[in-house]
Motif scaffolding. Structure first.
Motif, PDB file in Angstrom:
ATOM      1  N   CYS A  15       0.858  -1.190   0.000  1.00 22.91           N
ATOM      2  CA  CYS A  15       0.000   0.000   0.000  1.00 22.91           C
ATOM      3  C   CYS A  15       0.891   1.236   0.000  1.00 22.91           C
ATOM      4  O   CYS A  15       1.807   1.357   0.820  1.00 22.91           O
ATOM      5  N   GLU A  16       0.609   2.170  -0.900  1.00 27.18           N
ATOM      6  CA  GLU A  16       1.440   3.372  -1.014  1.00 27.18           C
ATOM      7  C   GLU A  16       1.169   4.368   0.112  1.00 27.18           C
ATOM      8  O   GLU A  16       1.865   5.372   0.229  1.00 27.18           O
ATOM      9  N   LEU A  17       0.171   4.091   0.942  1.00 25.02           N
ATOM     10  CA  LEU A  17      -0.124   4.976   2.066  1.00 25.02           C
ATOM     11  C   LEU A  17       0.345   4.393   3.388  1.00 25.02           C
ATOM     12  O   LEU A  17       1.037   5.053   4.154  1.00 25.02           O
ATOM     13  N   ASP A  22      -1.302  -6.623   2.248  1.00 25.90           N
ATOM     14  CA  ASP A  22      -2.496  -7.464   2.150  1.00 25.90           C
ATOM     15  C   ASP A  22      -3.608  -6.791   1.338  1.00 25.90           C
ATOM     16  O   ASP A  22      -3.838  -5.601   1.468  1.00 25.90           O
ATOM     17  N   GLN A  23      -4.302  -7.584   0.543  1.00 28.76           N
ATOM     18  CA  GLN A  23      -5.500  -7.171  -0.192  1.00 28.76           C
ATOM     19  C   GLN A  23      -5.335  -5.806  -0.861  1.00 28.76           C
ATOM     20  O   GLN A  23      -6.044  -4.849  -0.550  1.00 28.76           O
ATOM     21  N   LEU A  24      -4.457  -5.719  -1.813  1.00 29.20           N
ATOM     22  CA  LEU A  24      -4.166  -4.460  -2.496  1.00 29.20           C
ATOM     23  C   LEU A  24      -5.116  -4.235  -3.667  1.00 29.20           C
ATOM     24  O   LEU A  24      -5.465  -5.167  -4.387  1.00 29.20           O
ATOM     25  N   GLU A  25      -5.527  -2.974  -3.806  1.00 31.77           N
ATOM     26  CA  GLU A  25      -6.421  -2.597  -4.896  1.00 31.77           C
ATOM     27  C   GLU A  25      -5.971  -1.265  -5.485  1.00 31.77           C
ATOM     28  O   GLU A  25      -5.237  -0.509  -4.853  1.00 31.77           O
ATOM     29  N   ILE A  26      -6.481  -0.979  -6.662  1.00 32.87           N
ATOM     30  CA  ILE A  26      -6.162   0.291  -7.322  1.00 32.87           C
ATOM     31  C   ILE A  26      -7.186   1.339  -6.890  1.00 32.87           C
ATOM     32  O   ILE A  26      -8.388   1.085  -6.901  1.00 32.87           O
ATOM     33  N   TYR A  27      -6.695   2.501  -6.483  1.00 28.44           N
ATOM     34  CA  TYR A  27      -7.567   3.633  -6.144  1.00 28.44           C
ATOM     35  C   TYR A  27      -7.323   4.719  -7.178  1.00 28.44           C
ATOM     36  O   TYR A  27      -6.227   5.262  -7.290  1.00 28.44           O
ATOM     37  N   GLN A  28      -8.377   5.008  -7.957  1.00 26.39           N
ATOM     38  CA  GLN A  28      -8.291   6.053  -8.971  1.00 26.39           C
ATOM     39  C   GLN A  28      -8.551   7.395  -8.298  1.00 26.39           C
ATOM     40  O   GLN A  28      -9.607   7.607  -7.719  1.00 26.39           O
ATOM     41  N   LEU A  42      -1.815   2.408  -5.405  1.00 26.17           N
ATOM     42  CA  LEU A  42      -2.092   1.074  -4.900  1.00 26.17           C
ATOM     43  C   LEU A  42      -2.347   1.195  -3.402  1.00 26.17           C
ATOM     44  O   LEU A  42      -1.524   1.751  -2.665  1.00 26.17           O
ATOM     45  N   VAL A  43      -3.522   0.729  -2.945  1.00 24.83           N
ATOM     46  CA  VAL A  43      -3.881   0.850  -1.525  1.00 24.83           C
ATOM     47  C   VAL A  43      -4.436  -0.473  -1.004  1.00 24.83           C
ATOM     48  O   VAL A  43      -4.930  -1.299  -1.766  1.00 24.83           O
ATOM     49  N   CYS A  44      -4.366  -0.636   0.314  1.00 23.53           N
ATOM     50  CA  CYS A  44      -4.954  -1.812   0.955  1.00 23.53           C
ATOM     51  C   CYS A  44      -6.453  -1.564   1.145  1.00 23.53           C
ATOM     52  O   CYS A  44      -6.935  -0.436   0.993  1.00 23.53           O
ATOM     53  N   ASN A  45      -7.193  -2.607   1.501  1.00 24.84           N
ATOM     54  CA  ASN A  45      -8.642  -2.475   1.716  1.00 24.84           C
ATOM     55  C   ASN A  45      -8.984  -1.470   2.807  1.00 24.84           C
ATOM     56  O   ASN A  45      -9.955  -0.735   2.702  1.00 24.84           O
ATOM     57  N   THR A  46      -8.185  -1.440   3.881  1.00 23.75           N
ATOM     58  CA  THR A  46      -8.458  -0.529   4.994  1.00 23.75           C
ATOM     59  C   THR A  46      -8.384   0.920   4.520  1.00 23.75           C
ATOM     60  O   THR A  46      -9.273   1.726   4.785  1.00 23.75           O
ATOM     61  N   CYS A  47      -7.302   1.265   3.806  1.00 24.41           N
ATOM     62  CA  CYS A  47      -7.159   2.633   3.301  1.00 24.41           C
ATOM     63  C   CYS A  47      -8.255   2.955   2.282  1.00 24.41           C
ATOM     64  O   CYS A  47      -8.849   4.032   2.323  1.00 24.41           O
ATOM     65  N   LEU A  48      -8.529   2.006   1.379  1.00 26.22           N
ATOM     66  CA  LEU A  48      -9.536   2.234   0.342  1.00 26.22           C
ATOM     67  C   LEU A  48     -10.899   2.529   0.943  1.00 26.22           C
ATOM     68  O   LEU A  48     -11.571   3.492   0.552  1.00 26.22           O
ATOM     69  N   GLU A  49     -11.295   1.726   1.919  1.00 25.24           N
ATOM     70  CA  GLU A  49     -12.600   1.904   2.563  1.00 25.24           C
ATOM     71  C   GLU A  49     -12.709   3.299   3.195  1.00 25.24           C
ATOM     72  O   GLU A  49     -13.726   3.967   3.069  1.00 25.24           O
ATOM     73  N   GLN A  50     -11.644   3.746   3.840  1.00 22.74           N
ATOM     74  CA  GLN A  50     -11.676   5.038   4.521  1.00 22.74           C
ATOM     75  C   GLN A  50     -11.528   6.213   3.546  1.00 22.74           C
ATOM     76  O   GLN A  50     -12.039   7.301   3.796  1.00 22.74           O
ATOM     77  N   LEU A  51     -10.854   5.994   2.426  1.00 21.42           N
ATOM     78  CA  LEU A  51     -10.756   7.038   1.399  1.00 21.42           C
ATOM     79  C   LEU A  51     -12.114   7.270   0.748  1.00 21.42           C
ATOM     80  O   LEU A  51     -12.470   8.395   0.414  1.00 21.42           O
ATOM     81  N   GLU A  52     -12.877   6.193   0.578  1.00 17.30           N
ATOM     82  CA  GLU A  52     -14.156   6.289  -0.110  1.00 17.30           C
ATOM     83  C   GLU A  52     -15.316   6.659   0.804  1.00 17.30           C
ATOM     84  O   GLU A  52     -16.353   7.105   0.330  1.00 17.30           O
ATOM     85  N   ASP A  53     -15.178   6.472   2.117  1.00 23.48           N
ATOM     86  CA  ASP A  53     -16.267   6.766   3.040  1.00 23.48           C
ATOM     87  C   ASP A  53     -15.725   7.479   4.285  1.00 23.48           C
ATOM     88  O   ASP A  53     -15.155   6.849   5.172  1.00 23.48           O
ATOM     89  N   ASP A  67       5.060   8.798   7.212  1.00 21.65           N
ATOM     90  CA  ASP A  67       6.087   8.240   6.334  1.00 21.65           C
ATOM     91  C   ASP A  67       5.756   8.477   4.860  1.00 21.65           C
ATOM     92  O   ASP A  67       6.609   8.902   4.089  1.00 21.65           O
ATOM     93  N   SER A  68       4.505   8.215   4.477  1.00 22.36           N
ATOM     94  CA  SER A  68       4.152   8.297   3.056  1.00 22.36           C
ATOM     95  C   SER A  68       4.125   9.725   2.521  1.00 22.36           C
ATOM     96  O   SER A  68       4.158   9.929   1.314  1.00 22.36           O
ATOM     97  N   MET A  69       4.100  10.718   3.405  1.00 25.60           N
ATOM     98  CA  MET A  69       4.108  12.116   2.928  1.00 25.60           C
ATOM     99  C   MET A  69       5.415  12.458   2.205  1.00 25.60           C
ATOM    100  O   MET A  69       5.473  13.411   1.441  1.00 25.60           O
ATOM    101  N   TRP A  70       6.469  11.658   2.412  1.00 26.31           N
ATOM    102  CA  TRP A  70       7.762  11.925   1.784  1.00 26.31           C
ATOM    103  C   TRP A  70       7.889  11.225   0.430  1.00 26.31           C
ATOM    104  O   TRP A  70       8.914  11.354  -0.238  1.00 26.31           O
ATOM    105  N   ASN A  71       6.845  10.504   0.006  1.00 25.82           N
ATOM    106  CA  ASN A  71       6.855   9.842  -1.297  1.00 25.82           C
ATOM    107  C   ASN A  71       6.995  10.912  -2.387  1.00 25.82           C
ATOM    108  O   ASN A  71       6.350  11.950  -2.337  1.00 25.82           O
ATOM    109  N   THR A  72       7.828  10.646  -3.379  1.00 23.08           N
ATOM    110  CA  THR A  72       8.078  11.643  -4.428  1.00 23.08           C
ATOM    111  C   THR A  72       7.104  11.527  -5.601  1.00 23.08           C
ATOM    112  O   THR A  72       7.148  12.351  -6.509  1.00 23.08           O
TER     113      THR A  72
END
Length: 192
Positions: A15-17, A22-28, A42-53, A67-72
């Motif tokens: 997961c990029e976040l 585990d359980q990786l999916e694409i988040y557009q 690419l995000v896990c189910n936990t991040c995806l669920e919270q991004l969408e709701d 940590d992920s805030m430093w991703n380029t």
């Protein structure tokens, strides 16, 4: 190479976040119209669920953004910035936003999604109607018994760096005599 393969390679199959594998999916990432690696993460189910709701957001899960805030990768920065902005009333996300660096066009993309209308935003105000922000200092204007303990927070007690209760405009949190308590905003006055 497919979009999924490209994302798996870019994200090292995690997961990029939050880094979960585990359980990786694409988040557009909105407002993209086509599915490309430049506009998806690419995000896990936990991040995806919270991004969408927004109702399902677990604030402590998002401490991973430290940590992920430093991703380029610009698209990852956009999602991180949006989530930190959504959570900024918690206090710590505002500190991360202040440290985060983004190119101007990436920041413009992050801001391209409309904010919720001001009428729906929760605004915390003290007893005099002054707007309270996370990190403000307040003073108690009344003796307040603390539920569940024998502590009485005395009138005139300064409470430093309060945090806002994100779903209740009438409550803030702060430390009094080393104990984290919830305080009603009608019993505080903002100080500088």
């Amino acid at each position: 190479m497919s979009v999924q393969q490209t994302l798996m390679q870019r994200a090292d199959s995690s997961c990029e976040l939050c880094g979960s594998k585990d359980q990786l999916e694409i988040y557009q990432v909105p407002p993209s119209e086509s599915l490309t690696a430049e506009e998806a993460i690419l995000v896990c189910n936990t991040c995806l669920e919270q991004l969408e709701d927004s109702e399902k957001i677990e604030v402590n899960h998002w401490r991973c953004l430290n940590d992920s805030m430093w991703n380029t990768t610009p698209v990852v920065q956009v999602v991180v910035w949006r989530m930190l902005t959504k959570l900024k009333n918690e206090g710590w996300p505002q500190d991360l936003l202040d440290m985060m660096y983004m190119e101007e066009d990436t920041l413009a993309w992050a801001k391209s999604i409309q904010e919720e209308p001001a009428s729906e935003k929760i605004i915390h105000k003290d007893s005099n109607g002054a707007v309270l922000e996370a990190g403000d200092n307040v003073v108690l204007i009344k003796d307040l018994p603390v539920k569940g303990s024998s502590l009485v927070a005395k009138r005139g007690t300064a409470v430093r760096r309060v945090s806002l209760v994100h779903d209740d405009e009438g409550q803030i949190e702060g430390k009094v005599e080393g104990q984290q308590i919830v305080i009603l905003t009608k019993f505080v006055k903002k100080i500088s």
